[in-house]
Scaffold this active site. Sequence first.
Site, short mmCIF file in Angstrom:
data_model
loop_
_atom_site.label_atom_id
_atom_site.label_comp_id
_atom_site.label_asym_id
_atom_site.label_seq_id
_atom_site.Cartn_x
_atom_site.Cartn_y
_atom_site.Cartn_z
N GLU A 363 46.00 106.86 80.16
CA GLU A 363 45.86 106.15 78.87
C GLU A 363 45.59 107.12 77.71
O GLU A 363 44.81 106.84 76.80
CB GLU A 363 44.82 105.03 78.98
CG GLU A 363 45.25 104.03 80.06
CD GLU A 363 44.68 102.65 79.94
OE1 GLU A 363 44.27 102.27 78.84
OE2 GLU A 363 44.69 101.94 80.96
N1 CAA Z 1 48.25 101.32 66.03
C1 CAA Z 1 49.34 100.95 65.33
N2 CAA Z 1 50.35 101.78 65.04
C2 CAA Z 1 50.26 103.06 65.46
C3 CAA Z 1 49.15 103.52 66.20
C4 CAA Z 1 48.13 102.60 66.49
N3 CAA Z 1 47.03 102.92 67.18
N4 CAA Z 1 49.34 104.83 66.49
C5 CAA Z 1 50.53 105.18 65.95
N5 CAA Z 1 51.08 104.10 65.33
C6 CAA Z 1 52.35 104.02 64.60
C7 CAA Z 1 52.33 104.97 63.40
O1 CAA Z 1 51.75 104.36 62.27
C8 CAA Z 1 53.80 105.22 63.21
O2 CAA Z 1 54.42 104.14 62.55
P1 CAA Z 1 55.09 104.28 61.05
O3 CAA Z 1 56.15 105.36 61.19
O4 CAA Z 1 55.62 102.92 60.77
O5 CAA Z 1 53.97 104.71 60.16
C9 CAA Z 1 54.35 105.20 64.62
O6 CAA Z 1 53.41 104.47 65.42
C10 CAA Z 1 54.55 106.58 65.20
O7 CAA Z 1 53.31 107.24 65.15
P2 CAA Z 1 53.15 108.81 65.18
O8 CAA Z 1 54.08 109.43 64.17
O9 CAA Z 1 51.71 109.12 65.07
O10 CAA Z 1 53.74 109.14 66.64
P3 CAA Z 1 53.70 110.48 67.47
O11 CAA Z 1 55.02 110.66 68.12
O12 CAA Z 1 53.17 111.61 66.64
O13 CAA Z 1 52.69 110.12 68.66
C11 CAA Z 1 50.59 109.85 69.77
C12 CAA Z 1 51.40 109.71 68.46
C13 CAA Z 1 49.20 109.39 69.39
C14 CAA Z 1 50.53 111.27 70.26
C15 CAA Z 1 51.22 108.90 70.83
O14 CAA Z 1 52.47 109.37 71.25
C16 CAA Z 1 50.33 108.72 72.06
O15 CAA Z 1 49.35 107.98 72.01
N6 CAA Z 1 50.70 109.36 73.18
C17 CAA Z 1 49.99 109.17 74.45
C18 CAA Z 1 50.59 108.05 75.24
C19 CAA Z 1 49.67 107.57 76.32
O16 CAA Z 1 48.52 107.23 76.08
N7 CAA Z 1 50.19 107.49 77.53
C20 CAA Z 1 49.44 106.96 78.63
C21 CAA Z 1 50.32 106.16 79.51
S1 CAA Z 1 49.82 104.54 79.83
C22 CAA Z 1 48.75 104.62 81.16
O17 CAA Z 1 48.22 105.64 81.48
C23 CAA Z 1 48.51 103.29 81.80
C24 CAA Z 1 48.02 103.27 83.19
O18 CAA Z 1 48.74 102.89 84.10
C25 CAA Z 1 46.60 103.51 83.48
#
Ligand code: CAA
Length: 380
Positions: A363
């Site tokens: 996550e």
């Molecule tokens: N809420 C709403 N919108 C959001 C947001 C949030 N928390 N975070 C980002 N966004 C939106 C941004 O506003 C943006 O939208 P706009 O262009 O309209 O403004 C869009 O999403 C893209 O955001 P970023 O440019 O920030 O995207 P990024 O490519 O730089 O990535 C990141 C951001 C935070 C690194 C994201 O990729 C991330 O969280 N990565 C990790 C993924 C993850 O947690 N994976 C775990 C897998 S699930 C799991 O483990 C489940 C399980 O089985 C236990």
Amino acid sequence: MDFALSEEQLMIQQAARDFAQNELLPEVIERDDAQRFPAEQVKKMGELGFMGMMVDPKYGGSGLDTMSYVLVMEELSKIDASASVVVSVNNSLVCYGLEAFGTEEQKDKYLTRLASGEIIGAFCLSEPEAGSDATSQKTTAIDKGEHYVLNGTKNWITNGGTAEVYLVIAQTNKEKGHKGINALIVEKGMDGFEVGPKENKLGIRGSDTHSLNFNDVKIPKENRIGEDGFGFKFAMKTLAGGRIGIAAQALGIAAGAYELALKYSKERKAFGTEIANHQAIAFKLADMHTQIEAARHLVYKAAWEKDNDLNYDLSGAMAKLYASQVAMDTTVEAVQIHGGNGFVKDYHVERLMRDAKITQIYEGTSEIQKIVISRSILRD
Ligand code: CAA
């Protein structure tokens, strides 16, 4: 500032503590060894209302607050993190995602059964080549008018083999980047959907982690969650709450290891006295206790923000980052305090140490939490 838990929250906390002691503890070592999914226990947790804790009762949930959910996650994780991750994924990712963003039809069809624990769900974002970099989805959902055609592979999916309902994030229009991604509801048994082999893991070995393959799976349009292109935001918004659940899991793992170490150090004697009387051990206990309390404040604050409709992206990320580090540090020290006994399975702390590691990875890794935190403080 009021730090007191309500009567209801205390009752729920006690119910989870009793359940963990009476139902999770007895075969936790055997399940870990055999990588056996806690199926019976998950069924009972459904009966106790733990599988859809925050869901509105009209959709089969318990209608409780995030704070109660965090308390339950903490208590279950003290004993069995393999069971608590099932609760976390079902509550924070699957039920929340459907309740917050699904249509009434989707809620009637899927949420009610998920929230009551009749079936469990999985959240499918990670891929062999896209874990942290979540916009780089290779799984495609091509729009064919009446339906999507889904192709690709998802990796490390919690509940992968046991789930009946899967929320799958896939790319519909690559040119549009994150705005071309959709979230689709996939049912087990759909033609072309295959569950891959179970992963053999370091920790949370009782939980059921698989890869999933989609080969020309036809997904009806009514199974898309939200507007076309909402899938990436859906994943981000859902994971923001998921991180509070995993932070609570990490807190529970740390607290469980600490409680065992405290008890052991008051019983075990060396150099003529209980080892707790040696400053080398007492200082370790002091550090553990302080760090756990600090982690607890971060986790509860994030839950409180969610319950009060405040933005919890930052607090959830900080809680997960810190609590998962505390889980690692505390479990390593708990093994050390147990000495040779800490290295054998009967004393439980080695399992908690192995279980702790994943809280820094799933996550959103600790490095991803630092991206979320630093972007937030630099933006403000
Ligand atoms: N809420 C709403 N919108 C959001 C947001 C949030 N928390 N975070 C980002 N966004 C939106 C941004 O506003 C943006 O939208 P706009 O262009 O309209 O403004 C869009 O999403 C893209 O955001 P970023 O440019 O920030 O995207 P990024 O490519 O730089 O990535 C990141 C951001 C935070 C690194 C994201 O990729 C991330 O969280 N990565 C990790 C993924 C993850 O947690 N994976 C775990 C897998 S699930 C799991 O483990 C489940 C399980 O089985 C236990």
